[in-house]
Design a protein around this motif. Structure first.
Motif: not given
Length: 221
Positions: A63-79
């Motif tokens: 699950v942590l792998e999914v969390v890390q990948a999802s956070f990176e994607a959302v962070n890019r979108e917010v930035c």
């Protein structure tokens, strides 16, 4: 930093809402984002059943792998929504602290802190955009991470912006909910689902001297 605002964004908040929220704040701001819907969607795609305990996601290494990948994607979108002023920061790299909760796996309970990278970003007139993984790495609830940073940084306000209108008490939208009443209602099990960690975080922020607001994408001026 009494004029500082911590802005917690839900994973589904639209780009226009992000820009509008920042324009209304008009001062120094730290953005902390979630990615709950994206994480759940990706876990479903991979055939992993999400499990929650009082709003916290039980986190295995998979699950942590999914969390890390999802956070990176959302962070890019917010930035991208914020523009050139945004500075992407990963909580696990900048010293976001948390106490591990072994019963939930690789999950931590955030502790108040003021990472140097955030302070330096603010001093450079940037907008730090923080992915809420803690050192370990540990998965931490984004609402609670935002509250811990707000207290640690000495922010004046924390705004929880999401796609829900706010806190409903007996079917009516609560305009003001004192920390004592919110805590008592939480202890009595009066709330369930995603609003629970938001209320928990809001109460902790209030106890730490930070004014907390929970609401939809319209941000009070």
């Amino acid at each position: 930093m009494s004029g500082l605002v911590v802005l917690k964004l839900g994973g589904r908040v639209a780009a226009d809402a992000v820009r509008d929220a920042l324009a209304r704040i008009g001062g120094p701001v730290v953005v902390v984002h979630g990615a709950g819907p994206q994480i759940t969607d990706e876990m479903t795609r991979r055939g992993i059943e999400p499990v929650f305990v009082r709003g916290r996601r039980v986190t295995t290494p998979q699950v942590l792998e999914v969390v890390q990948a999802s956070f990176e994607a959302v962070n890019r979108e917010v930035c991208a929504a914020i523009g050139p002023a945004a500075q992407s920061l990963r909580g696990e790299e900048i010293g976001l602290r948390a106490r591990r909760v072994p019963a939930l796996g690789l999950v931590g309970e955030p502790e108040p802190c003021a990472p140097a990278a955030i302070r330096e970003s603010l001093e450079a007139c940037r907008v730090p955009v923080v992915s809420p993984l803690a050192e370990g790495p540990l998965n931490v609830n984004a609402d609670e991470a935002a509250a811990a940073l707000a207290v640690g940084l000495g922010a004046g306000r924390i705004l929880f912006v999401s796609d829900v209108p706010g806190v409903l008490v007996e079917g009516a939208l609560a305009r003001v909910l004192p920390a004592d009443e919110a805590e008592a209602a939480l202890d009595a099990g009066a709330f369930e689902g995603g609003i629970v960690p938001k209320l928990v975080a809001a109460v902790r922020a209030a106890r730490g001297g930070v004014q907390a607001t929970i609401g939809a994408t319209e941000v009070p001026a």
